[in-house]
Design a protein around this motif. Sequence first.
Motif, short mmCIF file in Angstrom:
data_model
loop_
_atom_site.label_atom_id
_atom_site.label_comp_id
_atom_site.label_asym_id
_atom_site.label_seq_id
_atom_site.Cartn_x
_atom_site.Cartn_y
_atom_site.Cartn_z
N SER A 1 2.91 84.76 21.63
CA SER A 1 3.59 83.81 20.53
C SER A 1 4.39 84.69 19.35
CB SER A 1 2.14 83.41 19.86
OG SER A 1 1.33 82.70 20.66
N LEU A 2 4.14 85.79 19.23
CA LEU A 2 4.77 86.38 17.90
C LEU A 2 6.42 86.83 18.45
CD1 LEU A 2 2.15 88.77 16.49
CD2 LEU A 2 3.21 86.76 15.38
N ARG A 3 6.53 87.32 19.66
CA ARG A 3 7.69 87.58 20.24
C ARG A 3 8.51 86.13 20.36
NH1 ARG A 3 9.10 90.64 26.11
NH2 ARG A 3 11.10 91.25 25.39
N LEU A 4 8.08 85.23 20.69
CA LEU A 4 8.94 83.79 20.97
C LEU A 4 9.10 83.58 19.50
CD1 LEU A 4 6.85 82.36 23.61
CD2 LEU A 4 9.28 83.08 23.91
N LEU A 5 8.06 83.47 18.78
CA LEU A 5 8.38 82.64 17.38
C LEU A 5 9.44 83.53 16.47
CD1 LEU A 5 7.79 80.53 15.42
CD2 LEU A 5 5.72 81.69 14.70
N ILE A 6 9.20 84.83 16.28
CA ILE A 6 9.91 85.64 15.46
C ILE A 6 11.32 85.81 16.22
CG2 ILE A 6 10.19 87.96 14.22
CD1 ILE A 6 7.30 88.16 14.37
N SER A 7 11.34 86.12 17.12
CA SER A 7 12.74 86.27 17.78
C SER A 7 13.83 85.17 17.66
CB SER A 7 12.70 86.60 19.39
OG SER A 7 12.02 88.07 19.46
N GLY A 8 12.91 83.91 17.91
CA GLY A 8 13.69 82.69 17.85
C GLY A 8 14.26 82.39 16.48
N LEU A 9 13.35 82.41 15.48
CA LEU A 9 13.60 82.47 14.09
C LEU A 9 14.98 83.40 13.79
CD1 LEU A 9 10.22 82.31 12.23
CD2 LEU A 9 11.90 80.51 12.26
N ILE A 10 14.96 84.63 14.15
CA ILE A 10 15.98 85.67 13.99
C ILE A 10 17.21 85.23 14.45
CG2 ILE A 10 16.68 88.08 14.34
CD1 ILE A 10 13.90 88.75 13.92
N LEU A 11 17.31 84.78 16.03
CA LEU A 11 18.30 84.42 16.35
C LEU A 11 19.09 83.18 15.74
CD1 LEU A 11 17.53 84.78 20.11
CD2 LEU A 11 19.10 86.27 19.05
N LEU A 12 18.36 82.28 15.52
CA LEU A 12 18.68 80.85 14.80
C LEU A 12 19.28 81.20 13.41
CD1 LEU A 12 16.22 77.99 15.94
CD2 LEU A 12 18.46 78.76 16.74
N THR A 13 18.77 82.15 12.84
CA THR A 13 19.32 82.64 11.49
C THR A 13 20.63 83.23 11.67
OG1 THR A 13 17.21 83.19 10.63
CG2 THR A 13 19.01 84.10 9.60
N ILE A 14 20.87 84.11 12.87
CA ILE A 14 22.31 84.70 13.11
C ILE A 14 23.09 83.47 13.37
CG2 ILE A 14 23.41 86.03 14.85
CD1 ILE A 14 20.97 87.72 15.19
N LEU A 15 22.58 82.51 14.18
CA LEU A 15 23.64 81.25 14.48
C LEU A 15 24.00 80.52 13.22
CD1 LEU A 15 24.70 79.37 16.78
CD2 LEU A 15 22.63 78.11 16.47
N VAL A 16 23.02 80.38 12.27
CA VAL A 16 23.45 79.62 11.03
C VAL A 16 24.37 80.58 10.08
CG1 VAL A 16 22.67 78.88 9.05
CG2 VAL A 16 21.25 78.50 11.12
N ILE A 17 24.24 81.70 10.23
CA ILE A 17 25.30 82.58 9.40
C ILE A 17 26.75 82.45 10.18
CG2 ILE A 17 25.80 85.11 8.85
CD1 ILE A 17 22.68 85.56 8.59
N GLN A 18 26.55 82.55 11.38
CA GLN A 18 27.81 82.52 12.24
C GLN A 18 28.40 81.30 12.42
OE1 GLN A 18 26.94 84.63 15.98
NE2 GLN A 18 27.12 86.55 14.73
#
Length: 304
Positions: A40-57
Amino acid sequence: MSKNLKGSLLVIIAGCAWGISGVSGQYLMSHGVHINLLTSLRLLISGLILLTILVIQQPNQLQKALTNRSLLLGTFLFSLFGLVLNQFAYLQAIQHTNAGTATVLQYVTPILILVLVCLKNRTAPTMVELLSIILAVLGTFIIATHGQLGNLAITPVGLFWGLFSAVTYVAYIIIPVKLIHEWGSILVIGLGMLMGGIVFPIFTQAWRYDIALGIGNNLLAYVGMIGVGTVFAYTAFLKGTSIVGPVKGSLLAAVEPIASVLLTVLLMKEVFYVIDILGMIFIFAAVLLISLKDLLAVNKNSQL
């Protein structure tokens, strides 16, 4: 440093980082972290970080994606049958064997894809492809039995989850192909991870388990698994393959099982016998043959 060398190094580093992820997961599970919470933690935290990177880019990309029903449905199916099942199966395989063995067993995935393509197209495999299949089957047999019929060298549960992780990895690769082509990999993977990170803990009630941050080097292992082994590894691999191409990138990323085995020995003090290494070499050789065949075919087509 040439651009091509830089791309190759990024892919190799990503493969080593994936190896760190598996060993970190093994460490955490051996120090009190439940597999449901870890997934759960791996999916949730990784998803949030990747989408944050996307929003920035690309600030507008996520907003457009969230209004597209076809994308959301396809990503949800990919999340359940690709991401969630693969992450869970891989961690189960690690728990019942070790990170090195689980990673090597998962690397029979290219052979499974080859078999599916041959069945779909109703074509016989070439001699190189047939040799790859034989090597993969032989390697798996050696790892599972140490070459002795009727005798399992690893637990049946460990063998099942190791091979099932390879099957789910096939789904992980095949299901999102069209979505990634249309929307980009960071969006599809990030959104899929976030969906899985929300749905999976609801079904497993992952919040019931202790996060165990204060035990040993658990915090460092969390960083290794999620930060280094998922977010960094994935972004480095994407950057590297954008330079060297997907075929060469996949070939270079095959360093992952080697890194995983070495790290399992060095950090987790696991013992591998000569017969284990032989089986791993057979599987690694099978993957290399397929990858080299594809690389040669791409180079030949580029010269025409």
